[in-house]
Design an enzyme around this catalytic site. Structure first.
Site, mmCIF file in Angstrom:
data_model
loop_
_atom_site.group_PDB
_atom_site.id
_atom_site.type_symbol
_atom_site.label_atom_id
_atom_site.label_comp_id
_atom_site.label_asym_id
_atom_site.label_seq_id
_atom_site.Cartn_x
_atom_site.Cartn_y
_atom_site.Cartn_z
ATOM 1 N N ASN A 116 -1.908 8.901 9.422
ATOM 2 C CA ASN A 116 -3.008 8.852 8.470
ATOM 3 C C ASN A 116 -3.627 7.459 8.436
ATOM 4 O OD1 ASN A 116 -2.915 7.440 5.589
ATOM 5 N ND2 ASN A 116 -0.793 7.850 6.207
ATOM 6 N N PHE A 120 -6.377 4.681 0.847
ATOM 7 C CA PHE A 120 -6.286 4.718 -0.614
ATOM 8 C C PHE A 120 -7.495 5.408 -1.252
ATOM 9 C CE2 PHE A 120 -3.577 0.544 -0.934
ATOM 10 C CZ PHE A 120 -2.487 1.210 -0.396
ATOM 11 N N SER A 181 0.905 -0.446 2.948
ATOM 12 C CA SER A 181 0.076 0.496 3.689
ATOM 13 C C SER A 181 -0.670 -0.237 4.798
ATOM 14 C CB SER A 181 -0.932 1.178 2.765
ATOM 15 O OG SER A 181 -1.882 1.908 3.524
ATOM 16 N N ASN A 183 -3.470 0.720 6.051
ATOM 17 C CA ASN A 183 -4.841 1.221 6.110
ATOM 18 C C ASN A 183 -5.827 0.503 5.193
ATOM 19 O OD1 ASN A 183 -4.152 3.297 8.001
ATOM 20 N ND2 ASN A 183 -3.144 4.364 6.314
ATOM 21 N N THR A 184 -5.376 -0.524 4.497
ATOM 22 C CA THR A 184 -6.269 -1.398 3.735
ATOM 23 C C THR A 184 -6.221 -2.769 4.382
ATOM 24 O OG1 THR A 184 -5.989 -0.195 1.649
ATOM 25 C CG2 THR A 184 -6.693 -2.495 1.492
ATOM 26 N N LYS A 219 7.287 -1.473 -2.598
ATOM 27 C CA LYS A 219 7.414 -0.645 -1.405
ATOM 28 C C LYS A 219 7.070 -1.473 -0.177
ATOM 29 C CE LYS A 219 6.249 3.909 0.476
ATOM 30 N NZ LYS A 219 5.615 5.208 0.174
ATOM 31 N N ASN A 248 7.436 2.434 4.146
ATOM 32 C CA ASN A 248 6.122 3.039 4.299
ATOM 33 C C ASN A 248 5.947 3.508 5.750
ATOM 34 O OD1 ASN A 248 3.346 3.710 3.748
ATOM 35 N ND2 ASN A 248 3.308 2.069 2.221
#
Length: 350
Positions: A116, A120, A181, A183-184, A219, A248
């Protein structure tokens, strides 16, 4: 039955479209009190041997749903009714944001994995808080996972997290700071101890000020070097955090860009868990996530020192009864060994 449905029907549809349809159905179920309570009666964990207490919160079973599924706190009650011992909602950001462009969610059927790069996508902390204030019709332990708003620069990240914490910490059974994450842009930089210390200290001040003192966890990513895992563990102890969630998604994979979850993450997730347990012992609650597919995986994580275990990709491939099935299997195994979940935690840890 679900496997047939998945292989013949669901996998032919866009992964994100199926996800949104599932969340909408579960959100509808959350508004139907009789059906919701009936499902909870038959599917939720009820064996006392499964019960575990972590950071002062009582969990009916050790297996919960990881953040990333219920991004807007829309269907936690329905997920509890289907057998999860807790539901971690989010990741939620202070401000609403659409996330990254589509397509951004991909299945890897061969590896039982998902990639993915959602970014967010959520309706923001205020909207999530409104949902979390609703009266719950069935028991559910709700963790709230917060992250940085994409447009907020790194220099303002602390204030952004604090805004989310002020909205959500009073409504959460526990709060999670997500700095892992992929993805940011720039988010994982915040795992560096010199940046992480002021961030966690500021959010902890908010969490500590709630009427019941909301437990706080962080996390981390599986891609951290071992020395950095140790550094985060030491920082968590120094600041008096309640726990660490490991891990993660990983960016160390071929194929579509984004974070990989599922079976390929299993080995590294367990490595990080064992390293954390060796570093902190039982002074912190460890939550293990990454590659959890069946009761053997849950059993191994408990033995290695996890108090709680989470899954998400396992449910995608295992179906809606996945958590309930694992809790039933775990209950039978505990009975055969004449033991309980708390007695199993850390039994094989060094």
């Amino acid at each position: 039955m679900y496997r047939l449905l998945f292989t013949q029907v669901l996998r032919r549809f866009d992964a994100e479209a199926v996800h949104h349809a599932t969340v909408r159905a579960l959100a509808l179920l959350s508004t139907l009190p009789l059906l919701k309570r009936l499902l909870h009666r038959f599917l939720a964990p009820s064996d006392p041997a499964l019960r575990v207490t972590a950071f002062g919160v009582h969990f009916p079973g050790p297996l919960g749903l990881a953040a990333g599924f219920d991004k807007d706190a829309a269907c936690a009650e329905a997920l509890s009714a289907f057998g999860f011992g807790h539901v971690e909602v989010g990741t939620i950001t202070a401000h609403a944001q659409p996330g990254n462009p589509r397509p951004r969610l991909f299945r890897d059927l061969r590896q039982h994995a998902v990639v993915n790069r959602m970014g967010f996508n959520n309706a923001g902390a205020h909207a999530a808080a409104r949902r979390l204030r609703r009266t719950r019709g069935v028991p559910v332990v709700v963790g709230v996972n917060i992250g940085k708003t994409k447009v907020v620069p790194e220099s303002e990240a602390v204030a952004d997290y604090v805004t989310s914490a002020k909205e959500l910490a009073p409504l959460a059974d526990y709060l999670v700071v997500n700095v892992s994450s992929p993805n940011t842009p720039g988010l994982r930089n915040l795992q560096a101890v010199e940046l992480l210390r002021p961030l966690l200290a500021a959010v902890k001040e908010v969490a500590d000020s709630t009427p019941r003192r909301t437990p706080l966890l962080v996390k981390i990513a599986p891609d951290l070097a071992d020395a950095d895992v140790d550094a985060v563990a030491d920082l968590a102890l120094e600041l008096g955090l309640d726990g660490i969630i490991a891990t993660n998604t990983t960016i160390r994979h071929a194929g579509e860009s984004g974070g990989l979850s599922g079976r390929p993450l299993k080995e590294r997730s367990i490595e990080v868990l064992r390293r954390l347990r060796a570093r902190v012992g039982d002074r912190l609650t460890l939550v293990s996530v990454g590659g959890v597919e069946d009761v053997d995986d849950v059993w191994e994580r408990l033995l290695a020192g996890a108090t709680l275990v989470q899954g998400y990709t396992g449910m995608i491939y295992g179906g809606p009864l996945w958590a309930s099935r694992i809790h039933r299997q775990l209950s039978r195994r505990l009975r055969r060994h004449a033991t309980t979940v708390p007695a199993m935690i850390g039994r094989t840890a060094r």
